[in-house]
Design a protein around this motif. Structure first.
Motif, mmCIF file in Angstrom:
data_model
loop_
_atom_site.group_PDB
_atom_site.id
_atom_site.type_symbol
_atom_site.label_atom_id
_atom_site.label_comp_id
_atom_site.label_asym_id
_atom_site.label_seq_id
_atom_site.Cartn_x
_atom_site.Cartn_y
_atom_site.Cartn_z
ATOM 1 N N ILE A 1 0.840 -1.187 0.000
ATOM 2 C CA ILE A 1 0.000 0.000 0.000
ATOM 3 C C ILE A 1 0.882 1.246 0.000
ATOM 4 N N ARG A 2 0.681 2.102 -0.967
ATOM 5 C CA ARG A 2 1.475 3.330 -1.085
ATOM 6 C C ARG A 2 0.703 4.467 -0.402
ATOM 7 N N THR A 3 1.316 5.010 0.639
ATOM 8 C CA THR A 3 0.644 6.040 1.430
ATOM 9 C C THR A 3 1.471 7.315 1.433
ATOM 10 N N ALA A 4 0.783 8.435 1.292
ATOM 11 C CA ALA A 4 1.441 9.745 1.317
ATOM 12 C C ALA A 4 0.918 10.555 2.496
ATOM 13 N N LEU A 5 1.791 11.329 3.100
ATOM 14 C CA LEU A 5 1.404 12.247 4.157
ATOM 15 C C LEU A 5 2.367 13.420 4.179
ATOM 16 N N CYS A 6 1.973 14.471 4.866
ATOM 17 C CA CYS A 6 2.827 15.645 4.959
ATOM 18 C C CYS A 6 4.012 15.378 5.886
ATOM 19 N N ALA A 7 5.083 16.122 5.658
ATOM 20 C CA ALA A 7 6.244 16.042 6.535
ATOM 21 C C ALA A 7 5.861 16.486 7.945
ATOM 22 N N PRO A 8 6.593 16.019 8.960
ATOM 23 C CA PRO A 8 6.223 16.305 10.353
ATOM 24 C C PRO A 8 6.163 17.783 10.714
ATOM 25 N N ALA A 9 6.905 18.633 9.998
ATOM 26 C CA ALA A 9 6.920 20.063 10.325
ATOM 27 C C ALA A 9 5.678 20.789 9.830
ATOM 28 N N VAL A 10 4.872 20.135 9.002
ATOM 29 C CA VAL A 10 3.691 20.742 8.397
ATOM 30 C C VAL A 10 2.464 20.369 9.228
ATOM 31 N N PRO A 11 1.489 21.276 9.395
ATOM 32 C CA PRO A 11 0.314 20.958 10.208
ATOM 33 C C PRO A 11 -0.370 19.645 9.852
ATOM 34 N N CYS A 12 -0.529 19.365 8.547
ATOM 35 C CA CYS A 12 -1.183 18.104 8.178
ATOM 36 C C CYS A 12 -0.312 16.906 8.537
ATOM 37 N N GLY A 13 1.001 17.104 8.602
ATOM 38 C CA GLY A 13 1.891 16.034 9.047
ATOM 39 C C GLY A 13 1.758 15.793 10.533
ATOM 40 N N ARG A 14 1.672 16.869 11.306
ATOM 41 C CA ARG A 14 1.466 16.719 12.751
ATOM 42 C C ARG A 14 0.142 16.007 13.035
ATOM 43 N N ALA A 15 -0.886 16.373 12.279
ATOM 44 C CA ALA A 15 -2.194 15.756 12.481
ATOM 45 C C ALA A 15 -2.162 14.272 12.110
ATOM 46 N N ALA A 16 -1.475 13.926 11.020
ATOM 47 C CA ALA A 16 -1.377 12.531 10.608
ATOM 48 C C ALA A 16 -0.594 11.714 11.628
ATOM 49 N N ASP A 17 0.495 12.282 12.134
ATOM 50 C CA ASP A 17 1.278 11.577 13.154
ATOM 51 C C ASP A 17 0.426 11.295 14.388
ATOM 52 N N HIS A 18 -0.405 12.263 14.772
ATOM 53 C CA HIS A 18 -1.287 12.073 15.933
ATOM 54 C C HIS A 18 -2.248 10.916 15.690
ATOM 55 N N VAL A 19 -2.830 10.865 14.500
ATOM 56 C CA VAL A 19 -3.780 9.791 14.183
ATOM 57 C C VAL A 19 -3.091 8.436 14.216
ATOM 58 N N LEU A 20 -1.921 8.343 13.620
ATOM 59 C CA LEU A 20 -1.205 7.070 13.569
ATOM 60 C C LEU A 20 -0.761 6.622 14.961
ATOM 61 N N GLU A 21 -0.300 7.563 15.768
ATOM 62 C CA GLU A 21 0.119 7.217 17.123
ATOM 63 C C GLU A 21 -1.073 6.770 17.967
ATOM 64 N N THR A 22 -2.194 7.470 17.815
ATOM 65 C CA THR A 22 -3.404 7.109 18.571
ATOM 66 C C THR A 22 -3.879 5.709 18.204
ATOM 67 N N ALA A 23 -3.765 5.379 16.918
ATOM 68 C CA ALA A 23 -4.193 4.054 16.453
ATOM 69 C C ALA A 23 -3.100 3.004 16.596
ATOM 70 N N ASP A 24 -1.910 3.401 17.104
ATOM 71 C CA ASP A 24 -0.775 2.496 17.272
ATOM 72 C C ASP A 24 -0.400 1.839 15.942
ATOM 73 N N LEU A 25 -0.286 2.672 14.914
ATOM 74 C CA LEU A 25 0.066 2.189 13.584
ATOM 75 C C LEU A 25 1.379 2.814 13.140
ATOM 76 N N HIS A 26 2.135 2.076 12.331
ATOM 77 C CA HIS A 26 3.420 2.558 11.829
ATOM 78 C C HIS A 26 3.479 2.336 10.335
ATOM 79 N N LEU A 27 3.871 3.371 9.594
ATOM 80 C CA LEU A 27 4.045 3.266 8.152
ATOM 81 C C LEU A 27 5.508 3.034 7.844
ATOM 82 N N ALA A 28 5.794 1.983 7.084
ATOM 83 C CA ALA A 28 7.183 1.612 6.827
ATOM 84 C C ALA A 28 7.895 2.624 5.930
ATOM 85 N N GLU A 29 7.341 2.943 4.771
ATOM 86 C CA GLU A 29 8.001 3.844 3.832
ATOM 87 C C GLU A 29 6.982 4.793 3.196
#
Length: 257
Positions: free
Chosen positions: A137-165
């Motif tokens: 599965i090819r997934t795209a997200l914003c870099a951590p310094a960008v608001p949408c990246g911070r929001a995506a990191d929060h969602v993934l951490e809350t769901a205890d999920l990790h994206l490999a690449e």
């Protein structure tokens, strides 16, 4: 990063190019956006790309705004480097922190919600958030310094999920492009971005884990000395701007901020 230059309708059409802190106005004028009579320089997060064009058409007869569109972190970095901005609108409060000493007034205009956008026809068959961790599965997200990246990191951490690449992008519109073009099977964008790409076949999964992102608008200290900019800032806080934001899928500030 995208720059949109909207000259007055009564003026000759200008060809313009802005790179970080400089921009060309009408041929021979030497003016930079926002420095001409009545000019208003607006820096806006890329998720507001379509909205600020509507703002420009709706405000004071149209054509008053000189708009610099980019990721919130890029916009703030430009201001820190000396770029002129009368009004700046970012996709979360944290993005404004480095330039708060340079702001005269600030208000939350609306909120937005992170979603998981899916490529047209959803060829990867993504049905739930956890599917983005599956092989292939090819997934795209914003870099951590960008608001949408911070929001995506929060969602993934809350769901205890990790994206490999994952594919890390510099703005939410870059993520949306990856998804709408099929270069990514899924991508973390705002609901308004997914709605804007609906005609391209993009659909999305809601993410209850994602808290609303507030969109603050600030009048800078530079803008406070520009009567035209101050008037536009007040217009942004009013019902006409609120209706434009709501039409695009944003939630009024009083309902979610």
């Amino acid at each position: 990063m995208r720059f949109v230059i909207r000259p007055r309708r009564t003026m000759a059409v200008c060809a313009a190019l802005m790179l970080a802190t400089t921009a060309a106005g009408c041929a021979g004028s030497g003016a930079r956006p926002g420095e001409g009579p009545g000019g208003i320089t607006v820096f806006a997060a890329s998720s507001l790309t379509d909205v600020v064009e509507t703002f420009d058409a709706a405000y004071d007869g149209g054509g008053r705004l000189r708009v610099n569109v980019g990721s919130s972190s890029q916009l703030v970095a430009q201001i820190q480097s000396g770029a002129r901005a009368d009004v700046v609108i970012t996709a979360d409060n944290e993005a404004l922190e480095p330039v708060r000493p340079e702001l005269a007034r600030e208000t939350v205009l609306a909120t937005n919600q992170l979603v998981l956008a899916l490529a047209p026809d959803n060829p990867a068959g993504v049905a739930v958030l956890r599917d983005v961790t599956a092989d292939g599965i090819r997934t795209a997200l914003c870099a951590p310094a960008v608001p949408c990246g911070r929001a995506a990191d929060h969602v993934l951490e809350t769901a205890d999920l990790h994206l490999a690449e994952p594919s890390l992008e510099d703005s939410v519109r870059s993520v949306l492009t990856k998804v709408s073009s099929g270069q990514a099977d899924a991508g973390f964008v705002y609901r308004t971005d997914a709605l804007a790409a609906a005609d391209s076949g993009v659909t999305y999964l809601a993410l209850p884990e994602a808290p609303p992102n507030p969109y603050p608008a600030a009048l800078t200290s530079v803008g406070a000395g520009n009567d035209a900019a101050a008037a536009f800032y007040e217009w942004l806080r009013g019902p006409e701007a609120a209706a434009i934001l709501e039409e695009a899928g944003f939630v009024p500030a009083g309902d979610g901020a």
